[in-house]
Design a protein around this motif. Structure first.
Motif, PDB file in Angstrom:
ATOM      1  N   PRO A  31       0.803  -1.235   0.046  1.00 32.74           N
ATOM      2  CA  PRO A  31       0.045   0.026   0.023  1.00 32.74           C
ATOM      3  C   PRO A  31       0.831   1.162  -0.054  1.00 32.74           C
ATOM      4  N   ASN A  32       0.199   2.430  -0.735  1.00 28.61           N
ATOM      5  CA  ASN A  32       1.028   3.708  -0.582  1.00 28.61           C
ATOM      6  C   ASN A  32       0.797   4.410   0.702  1.00 28.61           C
ATOM      7  N   LEU A  33       1.943   4.152   1.578  1.00 35.88           N
ATOM      8  CA  LEU A  33       1.603   4.735   2.748  1.00 35.88           C
ATOM      9  C   LEU A  33       2.454   5.855   3.120  1.00 35.88           C
ATOM     10  N   ARG A  34       2.073   6.937   4.000  1.00 37.89           N
ATOM     11  CA  ARG A  34       2.656   8.297   4.115  1.00 37.89           C
ATOM     12  C   ARG A  34       2.679   8.365   5.745  1.00 37.89           C
ATOM     13  N   LYS A  50       0.197   7.083  10.245  1.00 36.26           N
ATOM     14  CA  LYS A  50       0.723   6.460   9.070  1.00 36.26           C
ATOM     15  C   LYS A  50      -0.335   5.930   8.223  1.00 36.26           C
ATOM     16  N   VAL A  51      -0.738   6.583   7.318  1.00 31.96           N
ATOM     17  CA  VAL A  51      -1.908   6.344   6.376  1.00 31.96           C
ATOM     18  C   VAL A  51      -1.652   6.126   4.961  1.00 31.96           C
ATOM     19  N   ALA A  52      -2.685   5.613   4.419  1.00 28.22           N
ATOM     20  CA  ALA A  52      -2.585   5.484   2.829  1.00 28.22           C
ATOM     21  C   ALA A  52      -2.863   6.777   2.168  1.00 28.22           C
ATOM     22  N   ILE A  56      -5.847   9.815   3.259  1.00 22.14           N
ATOM     23  CA  ILE A  56      -5.475  11.237   3.002  1.00 22.14           C
ATOM     24  C   ILE A  56      -6.667  12.103   2.607  1.00 22.14           C
ATOM     25  N   ARG A  57      -6.986  11.696   1.079  1.00 20.81           N
ATOM     26  CA  ARG A  57      -8.077  12.028   0.374  1.00 20.81           C
ATOM     27  C   ARG A  57      -9.413  11.915   1.278  1.00 20.81           C
ATOM     28  N   THR A  58      -9.518  10.910   1.757  1.00 14.02           N
ATOM     29  CA  THR A  58     -11.130  10.548   2.542  1.00 14.02           C
ATOM     30  C   THR A  58     -11.004  11.644   3.537  1.00 14.02           C
ATOM     31  N   ILE A  59      -9.997  11.982   4.315  1.00 11.75           N
ATOM     32  CA  ILE A  59      -9.892  13.130   5.298  1.00 11.75           C
ATOM     33  C   ILE A  59     -10.074  14.330   4.911  1.00 11.75           C
TER      34      ILE A  59
END
Length: 79
Positions: A31-34, A50-52, A56-59
Motif C-alpha cells: 500500500p502507498n503509505l505516508r 501512518k496512512v494510505a 488522506i483524500r478521504t480525510i
C-alpha cells in the motif's frame, strides 16, 4: 514498523506476476503509505498517523474526526 495503514487497515497483499507465457511468480502489492501530521481542532493538538494516500483524500473530503469515528466503528482504527 509494519506496512499497515492505521486508519483503513490496508496491508501488504500477495499476488502473482504473470508473464506473456503465463508463467506465474509471487509478488507483493504494497500500500502507498505516508506518515502525515493532522491537526485535531477539538483538542488543539497535532497527531501523526501512518496512512494510505487514499485515506488522506478521504480525510480531506469528510474531515479527520468523522473519518476516525467511522474507522473506529468499523474496527480498523489502530492508534
Amino acid at each position: 514498523m509494519a506496512r499497515v495503514c492505521q486508519v483503513s487497515g490496508k496491508r501488504t497483499r500477495v499476488g502473482n506476476n504473470v508473464s506473456h507465457a503465463n508463467n506465474k511468480t509471487k509478488r507483493k502489492f504494497i500500500p502507498n503509505l505516508r506518515k502525515k501530521r493532522f491537526y485535531v481542532p477539538s483538542t488543539g493538538e497535532w497527531i501523526t498517523l501512518k496512512v494510505a494516500t487514499s485515506v488522506i483524500r478521504t480525510i480531506n473530503k469528510n474531515g479527520l474526526e468523522a473519518t476516525l469515528r467511522k474507522a473506529k466503528e468499523k474496527g480498523t482504527l489502530s492508534l
